[in-house]
Scaffold this motif. Sequence first.
Motif, PDB file in Angstrom:
ATOM      1  N   THR A  12      20.102 -33.779   5.076  1.00  0.00           N
ATOM      2  CA  THR A  12      19.958 -35.192   4.711  1.00  0.00           C
ATOM      3  C   THR A  12      21.276 -35.918   4.433  1.00  0.00           C
ATOM      4  O   THR A  12      21.279 -37.134   4.305  1.00  0.00           O
ATOM      5  N   CYS A  13      22.385 -35.178   4.319  1.00  0.00           N
ATOM      6  CA  CYS A  13      23.617 -35.835   3.873  1.00  0.00           C
ATOM      7  C   CYS A  13      24.860 -35.206   4.509  1.00  0.00           C
ATOM      8  O   CYS A  13      24.762 -34.243   5.268  1.00  0.00           O
ATOM      9  N   GLU A  14      26.012 -35.731   4.155  1.00  0.00           N
ATOM     10  CA  GLU A  14      27.278 -35.220   4.688  1.00  0.00           C
ATOM     11  C   GLU A  14      27.532 -33.781   4.263  1.00  0.00           C
ATOM     12  O   GLU A  14      28.097 -33.003   5.016  1.00  0.00           O
ATOM     13  N   HIS A  15      27.111 -33.431   3.058  1.00  0.00           N
ATOM     14  CA  HIS A  15      27.259 -32.044   2.620  1.00  0.00           C
ATOM     15  C   HIS A  15      26.481 -31.125   3.562  1.00  0.00           C
ATOM     16  O   HIS A  15      26.959 -30.053   3.937  1.00  0.00           O
ATOM     17  N   CYS A  16      25.275 -31.535   3.922  1.00  0.00           N
ATOM     18  CA  CYS A  16      24.440 -30.760   4.848  1.00  0.00           C
ATOM     19  C   CYS A  16      25.177 -30.576   6.174  1.00  0.00           C
ATOM     20  O   CYS A  16      25.242 -29.474   6.716  1.00  0.00           O
ATOM     21  N   ARG A  17      25.706 -31.680   6.687  1.00  0.00           N
ATOM     22  CA  ARG A  17      26.422 -31.647   7.966  1.00  0.00           C
ATOM     23  C   ARG A  17      27.578 -30.651   7.901  1.00  0.00           C
ATOM     24  O   ARG A  17      27.754 -29.827   8.783  1.00  0.00           O
ATOM     25  N   HIS A  18      28.351 -30.718   6.829  1.00  0.00           N
ATOM     26  CA  HIS A  18      29.513 -29.847   6.686  1.00  0.00           C
ATOM     27  C   HIS A  18      29.096 -28.382   6.569  1.00  0.00           C
ATOM     28  O   HIS A  18      29.682 -27.506   7.217  1.00  0.00           O
ATOM     29  N   ALA A  19      28.088 -28.099   5.741  1.00  0.00           N
ATOM     30  CA  ALA A  19      27.656 -26.717   5.522  1.00  0.00           C
ATOM     31  C   ALA A  19      27.160 -26.079   6.817  1.00  0.00           C
ATOM     32  O   ALA A  19      27.515 -24.943   7.143  1.00  0.00           O
ATOM     33  N   VAL A  20      26.338 -26.807   7.562  1.00  0.00           N
ATOM     34  CA  VAL A  20      25.793 -26.274   8.809  1.00  0.00           C
ATOM     35  C   VAL A  20      26.913 -26.104   9.839  1.00  0.00           C
ATOM     36  O   VAL A  20      26.999 -25.070  10.505  1.00  0.00           O
ATOM     37  N   SER A  21      27.779 -27.090   9.959  1.00  0.00           N
ATOM     38  CA  SER A  21      28.894 -27.010  10.912  1.00  0.00           C
ATOM     39  C   SER A  21      29.786 -25.812  10.610  1.00  0.00           C
ATOM     40  O   SER A  21      30.187 -25.076  11.515  1.00  0.00           O
ATOM     41  N   GLU A  22      30.079 -25.621   9.340  1.00  0.00           N
ATOM     42  CA  GLU A  22      30.960 -24.526   8.934  1.00  0.00           C
ATOM     43  C   GLU A  22      30.353 -23.167   9.308  1.00  0.00           C
ATOM     44  O   GLU A  22      31.041 -22.306   9.866  1.00  0.00           O
ATOM     45  N   GLN A  23      29.085 -22.970   9.015  1.00  0.00           N
ATOM     46  CA  GLN A  23      28.455 -21.676   9.294  1.00  0.00           C
ATOM     47  C   GLN A  23      28.297 -21.425  10.797  1.00  0.00           C
ATOM     48  O   GLN A  23      28.547 -20.321  11.272  1.00  0.00           O
ATOM     49  N   LEU A  24      27.888 -22.440  11.537  1.00  0.00           N
ATOM     50  CA  LEU A  24      27.722 -22.261  12.983  1.00  0.00           C
ATOM     51  C   LEU A  24      29.070 -22.020  13.666  1.00  0.00           C
ATOM     52  O   LEU A  24      29.149 -21.265  14.631  1.00  0.00           O
ATOM     53  N   SER A  25      30.124 -22.622  13.145  1.00  0.00           N
ATOM     54  CA  SER A  25      31.458 -22.444  13.723  1.00  0.00           C
ATOM     55  C   SER A  25      31.964 -21.012  13.583  1.00  0.00           C
ATOM     56  O   SER A  25      32.836 -20.584  14.336  1.00  0.00           O
ATOM     57  N   LYS A  26      31.415 -20.263  12.648  1.00  0.00           N
ATOM     58  CA  LYS A  26      31.819 -18.871  12.427  1.00  0.00           C
ATOM     59  C   LYS A  26      31.238 -17.921  13.467  1.00  0.00           C
ATOM     60  O   LYS A  26      31.696 -16.785  13.578  1.00  0.00           O
TER      61      LYS A  26
END
Length: 68
Positions: A12-26
Amino acid sequence: MEIQTFPIVGMTCEHCRHAVSEQLSKLAGVSDVRVDLAAGTATVASEQPLRTDDVAAAIDEAGYELQR
């Protein structure tokens, strides 16, 4: 280059975007991740197709759920 889009529940928010992006990037072979909050999706560019179970585990690690 493979491009895959995954539906994700609970973002729902920018934190969500960052968390998902960070994990998928790994994930091995991932070169780009784009999260669309409005659509509730993450589009991932990678060298080879990603295994759904690996993607689900990364999204779970971020605190969200892959919609299957």
